[in-house]
Motif scaffolding. Sequence first.
Motif, short mmCIF file in Angstrom:
data_model
loop_
_atom_site.label_atom_id
_atom_site.label_comp_id
_atom_site.label_asym_id
_atom_site.label_seq_id
_atom_site.Cartn_x
_atom_site.Cartn_y
_atom_site.Cartn_z
N TYR A 8 81.85 87.56 -8.80
CA TYR A 8 82.23 88.43 -7.69
C TYR A 8 82.19 89.91 -8.07
O TYR A 8 82.02 90.77 -7.21
CB TYR A 8 83.64 88.05 -7.24
CG TYR A 8 84.25 88.92 -6.18
CD1 TYR A 8 83.88 88.79 -4.84
CD2 TYR A 8 85.23 89.88 -6.50
CE1 TYR A 8 84.46 89.58 -3.85
CE2 TYR A 8 85.80 90.67 -5.51
CZ TYR A 8 85.41 90.52 -4.20
OH TYR A 8 85.99 91.31 -3.23
N ARG A 26 74.86 84.51 -11.37
CA ARG A 26 74.86 83.27 -10.59
C ARG A 26 74.32 82.12 -11.42
O ARG A 26 73.40 82.28 -12.23
CB ARG A 26 74.05 83.42 -9.31
CG ARG A 26 72.55 83.51 -9.53
CD ARG A 26 71.79 83.43 -8.21
NE ARG A 26 70.38 83.13 -8.45
CZ ARG A 26 69.55 82.66 -7.53
NH1 ARG A 26 70.00 82.44 -6.31
NH2 ARG A 26 68.29 82.42 -7.81
N THR A 62 80.12 76.84 -2.98
CA THR A 62 80.07 77.91 -3.99
C THR A 62 81.48 78.32 -4.41
O THR A 62 82.36 78.51 -3.58
CB THR A 62 79.32 79.12 -3.42
OG1 THR A 62 77.94 78.79 -3.29
CG2 THR A 62 79.45 80.33 -4.33
N HIS A 63 81.64 78.48 -5.74
CA HIS A 63 82.87 79.04 -6.31
C HIS A 63 82.61 80.49 -6.69
O HIS A 63 81.63 80.79 -7.38
CB HIS A 63 83.30 78.24 -7.54
CG HIS A 63 83.74 76.85 -7.23
ND1 HIS A 63 84.29 76.01 -8.18
CD2 HIS A 63 83.73 76.13 -6.07
CE1 HIS A 63 84.60 74.86 -7.62
NE2 HIS A 63 84.25 74.91 -6.34
N MET A 64 83.49 81.37 -6.23
CA MET A 64 83.35 82.80 -6.46
C MET A 64 84.31 83.23 -7.55
O MET A 64 85.53 83.15 -7.38
CB MET A 64 83.63 83.56 -5.17
CG MET A 64 83.27 85.03 -5.20
SD MET A 64 81.47 85.34 -5.25
CE MET A 64 80.95 84.63 -3.68
N SER A 68 87.06 88.13 2.32
CA SER A 68 86.52 86.77 2.44
C SER A 68 85.11 86.82 3.00
O SER A 68 84.21 86.11 2.52
CB SER A 68 87.44 85.93 3.33
OG SER A 68 86.96 84.61 3.44
N ALA A 83 82.80 87.92 0.29
CA ALA A 83 82.45 86.83 -0.62
C ALA A 83 81.34 85.96 -0.04
O ALA A 83 80.41 85.55 -0.75
CB ALA A 83 83.69 85.99 -0.93
N GLN A 84 81.43 85.69 1.25
CA GLN A 84 80.36 84.92 1.91
C GLN A 84 79.06 85.71 1.90
O GLN A 84 77.97 85.13 1.69
CB GLN A 84 80.78 84.57 3.34
CG GLN A 84 79.72 83.88 4.16
CD GLN A 84 79.32 82.50 3.65
OE1 GLN A 84 79.95 81.96 2.75
NE2 GLN A 84 78.27 81.94 4.23
N ALA A 99 77.50 85.36 -1.48
CA ALA A 99 76.90 84.04 -1.62
C ALA A 99 75.54 83.97 -0.91
O ALA A 99 74.56 83.44 -1.45
CB ALA A 99 77.85 82.97 -1.06
N ASP A 150 77.45 78.10 0.92
CA ASP A 150 78.59 78.81 1.48
C ASP A 150 79.71 78.95 0.45
O ASP A 150 80.00 78.02 -0.32
CB ASP A 150 79.14 78.07 2.70
CG ASP A 150 78.32 78.33 3.95
OD1 ASP A 150 77.47 79.24 3.93
OD2 ASP A 150 78.53 77.62 4.95
N TYR A 151 80.35 80.10 0.48
CA TYR A 151 81.53 80.36 -0.35
C TYR A 151 82.66 79.45 0.11
O TYR A 151 83.03 79.44 1.28
CB TYR A 151 81.91 81.83 -0.23
CG TYR A 151 83.38 82.14 -0.38
CD1 TYR A 151 84.03 81.92 -1.59
CD2 TYR A 151 84.10 82.67 0.69
CE1 TYR A 151 85.39 82.21 -1.72
CE2 TYR A 151 85.44 82.96 0.56
CZ TYR A 151 86.09 82.73 -0.64
OH TYR A 151 87.42 83.01 -0.76
N THR A 200 87.70 80.61 -4.18
CA THR A 200 87.86 81.79 -5.02
C THR A 200 88.64 81.41 -6.27
O THR A 200 89.69 80.76 -6.19
CB THR A 200 88.58 82.92 -4.26
OG1 THR A 200 88.95 83.95 -5.19
CG2 THR A 200 89.83 82.44 -3.55
#
Length: 337
Positions: A140, A169, A217-219, A231, A234-235, A238, A245-246, A249
């Motif tokens: 992130y 990533r 997905t893990h952020m 939020s 974060a998306q 991604a 998709d995120y 977190t």
Amino acid sequence: MYRITLSAYLALLCLSFPLVSQAQESPIKVKVFIAAMFEIGANAGDKAGEFQFWYERYFSNSQAIAVKGALNPVYCNKNGICGSVLGMGKVGSAASMQAIVLNAQFDMSQSYFIISGVGGTPPAKGTIGDVNWATWVLDYDLGHRWKPEEGLQGKPTFMPRKGYESIRRYQLNPALVKWAMALSQGQSLKDSPAAQTYRQRYPQAAARRLPKVTSGTHMTGDTFFHGPGLSQEAQYIAQSYQADDYMITEMEAAAIAQVLNRTVGVQRMVSLRGAVNFDQGNPNETTLEHLDPAPGQTAGGFAETVENIVIVGGALVDHIVKHWDLWQQNIPALTQR
């Protein structure tokens, strides 16, 4: 009468009673390594953090193995399952992971790695008590950010920084994730009345449902970001990184992935997270109110979620160890289940 010098006598003693040193012992062949990030107190017998249920399931009869450079000792059982609490955040967890992987006491050339812990989830995608397998882990923090009022109105406030393409990533092995999801089906997840009540504060259908196993997905960020704006950011990250998709977190997975990528590879790594909070407040509270809730206004469900993580993750651990002849060299085809 024969005479013998002191040096000769000592040499004879060594022949009769060989000295055993750590360097001469064979390293432990690790089949599965379980990494948690924090424990609240002891490893057993009190309020459980991220490691306690793992410890009680696999390591209660194991000796602690000290590792220089790691935050906590490593525990290994007779079946080749090892685990440790690495510490929170990217730097702390990565430092512990590298110390353990490179330590001569362990052979991790064929190990599977389960990065396990709690995290937050957007209410449009998940709920308290969910357990999520990562398809991607993203960093992130690696990029440029600015205050919204200093950019274009309504536009993202993040831009990836060039030069970090290889470390920002990681796509986790789809074949391994499919196995994890398949073995997770049918696992009965714990829930709590407190979590059930808390969910009803949110209007989203995903937030209000019962816990289940999901993927996405893990952020990874050292910052506990909160609120609908971050939020959405974060998306956006991604999507910018062409990831799924995120969904979660958290604070460690991308950093640990970088360590593994430099040492033994990430093809045998999975990231498993349980959702213990939403990444934003409900429509009736501000972000600051969500960050600092009044007494009795927290989400609930933490104890059940950390147990859910082990219920779900343990199914994969047990399957790999039970069928090690199939898993040792390569990830088998899912038809070999």
